[in-house]
Design a protein around this motif. Structure first.
Motif, mmCIF file in Angstrom:
data_model
loop_
_atom_site.group_PDB
_atom_site.id
_atom_site.type_symbol
_atom_site.label_atom_id
_atom_site.label_comp_id
_atom_site.label_asym_id
_atom_site.label_seq_id
_atom_site.Cartn_x
_atom_site.Cartn_y
_atom_site.Cartn_z
ATOM 1 N N MET A 230 109.530 -42.415 12.989
ATOM 2 C CA MET A 230 110.213 -43.506 13.694
ATOM 3 C C MET A 230 109.848 -44.861 13.103
ATOM 4 O O MET A 230 110.694 -45.765 13.033
ATOM 5 N N ILE A 231 108.612 -45.016 12.666
ATOM 6 C CA ILE A 231 108.209 -46.272 12.028
ATOM 7 C C ILE A 231 109.021 -46.497 10.756
ATOM 8 O O ILE A 231 109.511 -47.597 10.488
ATOM 9 N N MET A 232 109.199 -45.433 9.975
ATOM 10 C CA MET A 232 109.968 -45.555 8.744
ATOM 11 C C MET A 232 111.429 -45.905 9.037
ATOM 12 O O MET A 232 112.025 -46.758 8.373
ATOM 13 N N LYS A 233 112.011 -45.271 10.049
ATOM 14 C CA LYS A 233 113.396 -45.570 10.420
ATOM 15 C C LYS A 233 113.549 -47.037 10.825
ATOM 16 O O LYS A 233 114.510 -47.714 10.437
ATOM 17 N N ALA A 234 112.588 -47.520 11.606
ATOM 18 C CA ALA A 234 112.656 -48.912 12.065
ATOM 19 C C ALA A 234 112.518 -49.884 10.905
ATOM 20 O O ALA A 234 113.207 -50.909 10.850
ATOM 21 N N SER A 235 111.639 -49.571 9.968
ATOM 22 C CA SER A 235 111.477 -50.445 8.818
ATOM 23 C C SER A 235 112.736 -50.448 7.951
ATOM 24 O O SER A 235 113.175 -51.498 7.481
ATOM 25 N N LEU A 236 113.338 -49.279 7.756
ATOM 26 C CA LEU A 236 114.575 -49.188 6.975
ATOM 27 C C LEU A 236 115.713 -49.966 7.644
ATOM 28 O O LEU A 236 116.638 -50.418 6.970
ATOM 29 N N ALA A 237 115.621 -50.110 8.962
ATOM 30 C CA ALA A 237 116.626 -50.889 9.684
ATOM 31 C C ALA A 237 116.357 -52.392 9.608
ATOM 32 O O ALA A 237 117.103 -53.188 10.188
ATOM 33 N N GLY A 238 115.288 -52.772 8.903
ATOM 34 C CA GLY A 238 114.975 -54.190 8.732
ATOM 35 C C GLY A 238 114.264 -54.807 9.907
ATOM 36 O O GLY A 238 114.213 -56.035 10.036
ATOM 37 N N LEU A 239 113.659 -53.969 10.768
ATOM 38 C CA LEU A 239 113.056 -54.474 12.003
ATOM 39 C C LEU A 239 111.579 -54.828 11.875
ATOM 40 O O LEU A 239 110.952 -55.217 12.858
ATOM 41 N N GLY A 240 111.018 -54.682 10.671
ATOM 42 C CA GLY A 240 109.625 -55.072 10.509
ATOM 43 C C GLY A 240 108.971 -54.386 9.329
ATOM 44 O O GLY A 240 109.588 -53.583 8.613
ATOM 45 N N LEU A 241 107.687 -54.712 9.130
ATOM 46 C CA LEU A 241 106.903 -54.121 8.054
ATOM 47 C C LEU A 241 106.263 -52.820 8.532
ATOM 48 O O LEU A 241 105.819 -52.711 9.680
ATOM 49 N N ALA A 242 106.199 -51.840 7.633
ATOM 50 C CA ALA A 242 105.579 -50.552 7.942
ATOM 51 C C ALA A 242 104.433 -50.299 6.973
ATOM 52 O O ALA A 242 104.504 -50.669 5.793
ATOM 53 N N TYR A 243 103.382 -49.655 7.473
ATOM 54 C CA TYR A 243 102.224 -49.275 6.646
ATOM 55 C C TYR A 243 102.048 -47.775 6.801
ATOM 56 O O TYR A 243 101.524 -47.300 7.808
ATOM 57 N N LEU A 244 102.512 -47.027 5.801
ATOM 58 C CA LEU A 244 102.611 -45.569 5.903
ATOM 59 C C LEU A 244 102.187 -44.920 4.596
ATOM 60 O O LEU A 244 102.110 -45.588 3.549
ATOM 61 N N PRO A 245 101.928 -43.606 4.586
ATOM 62 C CA PRO A 245 101.585 -42.916 3.343
ATOM 63 C C PRO A 245 102.656 -43.145 2.274
ATOM 64 O O PRO A 245 103.855 -42.993 2.532
ATOM 65 N N GLU A 246 102.210 -43.519 1.073
ATOM 66 C CA GLU A 246 103.136 -43.863 -0.007
ATOM 67 C C GLU A 246 104.045 -42.697 -0.355
ATOM 68 O O GLU A 246 105.228 -42.882 -0.679
ATOM 69 N N GLN A 247 103.521 -41.483 -0.274
ATOM 70 C CA GLN A 247 104.318 -40.296 -0.578
ATOM 71 C C GLN A 247 105.535 -40.193 0.339
ATOM 72 O O GLN A 247 106.622 -39.802 -0.076
ATOM 73 N N MET A 248 105.346 -40.571 1.574
ATOM 74 C CA MET A 248 106.423 -40.506 2.557
ATOM 75 C C MET A 248 107.536 -41.513 2.247
ATOM 76 O O MET A 248 108.707 -41.296 2.571
ATOM 77 N N LEU A 249 107.180 -42.603 1.594
ATOM 78 C CA LEU A 249 108.115 -43.696 1.338
ATOM 79 C C LEU A 249 108.690 -43.675 -0.075
ATOM 80 O O LEU A 249 109.543 -44.505 -0.407
ATOM 81 N N ALA A 250 108.237 -42.748 -0.913
ATOM 82 C CA ALA A 250 108.516 -42.785 -2.350
ATOM 83 C C ALA A 250 110.011 -42.877 -2.671
ATOM 84 O O ALA A 250 110.424 -43.688 -3.514
ATOM 85 N N ASP A 251 110.829 -42.055 -2.028
ATOM 86 C CA ASP A 251 112.270 -42.038 -2.339
ATOM 87 C C ASP A 251 112.928 -43.366 -2.003
ATOM 88 O O ASP A 251 113.752 -43.888 -2.775
ATOM 89 N N ASP A 252 112.573 -43.933 -0.848
ATOM 90 C CA ASP A 252 113.184 -45.199 -0.438
ATOM 91 C C ASP A 252 112.696 -46.363 -1.296
ATOM 92 O O ASP A 252 113.458 -47.312 -1.549
#
Length: 297
Positions: A230-252
């Protein structure tokens, strides 16, 4: 004690563990009244009150607690030995219960599990996703999965993933509205998406490190989740900064949907480990599961 009374002791353990005659009766496949009669008969034979009953719950008395602490490990040893008898079967079989964090379940365990299960149709795996550090012995899990530095020293641990870094990200649209942070302290001026972790007693403080200097920053923002997805979805929607495992974010990140900032402040975290009690009697099914999960580098 007569042999049939061991069934009564097992019934007591299940009632005490479940805290409910209704749930225990369902688990044992007997009626609630029959189970109540069994427990009363056991208490009569022992001359002790083992359970305190109210309209809403059931809890062990002091005597019940003492008996429960004695019986539980012994019944677990018996169950483990019975499970080990699967060595006599042509195909490994059994059930494995795992508790793990969300990211580990999605990105580490699942890819390996999807390859493992078709080869062993008699092995069943239950995965419970939980962000807190569950007591796997008390909750009767076969194993847990957490970062290496979160595993207790008395556990056997097997590395199942590489060391990790987190990434601090936002969308290009977000950074069109807000200045890019230059230091972790600058995050005070940003809309940060928090995660609530029960183990930490509240909101997770974002951890940074540079030149041997470690820093924890408590951030603020409009959104709080207990889910990394859900944090990643919210960040992709432009609603704020996310701090998450880099592997999880790699494609985006690769596609330009998310932009990394403060890259020279990312610490390295020990990779995920699968852990279990050292006294656990391993079954062939469990051993095969551990080997399938093991990180090969």
């Amino acid at each position: 004690m007569a042999r049939e009374n061991f069934n009564d002791l097992q019934a007591f353990v299940i009632v005490a563990r479940e805290g409910s005659f209704t749930r225990a009766a369902a688990q044992l496949g007997v009626s609630q009244s029959a189970l109540s009669h069994t427990i009363r008969a056991l208490e009569t034979r022992l001359g002790l009150r083992l359970l305190t009953r109210t309209t809403r719950s059931v809890a062990p008395t002091d005597a019940g607690d003492r008996l429960l602490s004695t019986l539980t490990p012994r019944f677990e040893e018996i169950e483990a030995e019975l499970a080990a008898l699967t060595e006599l079967r042509e195909r490994p079989a059994g059930s494995i219960r795992i508790t793990t964090a969300e990211h580990a379940a999605h990105d580490v365990i699942w890819p390996k599990l999807a390859k493992f299960l078709p080869n062993y149709p008699d092995i069943k795996v239950e995965i419970n996703i939980d962000n807190q550090l569950t007591d796997i012995v008390a909750e009767r899990y076969d194993a847990g999965v957490r970062f290496g530095d979160q595993v207790a020293k008395d556990m056997v641990a097997a590395r199942i993933g590489p060391d990790m870094k987190f990434a601090l990200v936002g969308t290009p649209c977000y950074f069109a509205q807000y200045p890019v942070p230059q230091t972790p302290q600058d995050l005070a001026e940003h809309n940060c998406i928090n995660i609530r972790l029960p183990t930490y007693g509240g909101l997770y403080a974002w951890e940074f490190e540079k030149d041997g200097h470690a820093l924890k920053v408590r951030v603020e923002g409009q959104l709080i989740f207990n889910s990394a997805e859900m944090i990643m979805k919210a960040s992709l929607a432009g609603l704020g900064l996310a701090y998450l495992p880099e592997q999880m974010l790699a494609d985006d990140i690769a596609a330009g949907r998310l932009v990394k900032v403060l890259e020279d402040w990312y610490p390295t975290f020990p990779g995920y480990h699968l852990y279990y009690p050292s006294r656990r009697q391993s079954s062939p099914a469990f051993n095969l599961f551990v080997e399938a999960m093991r990180y090969r580098g």
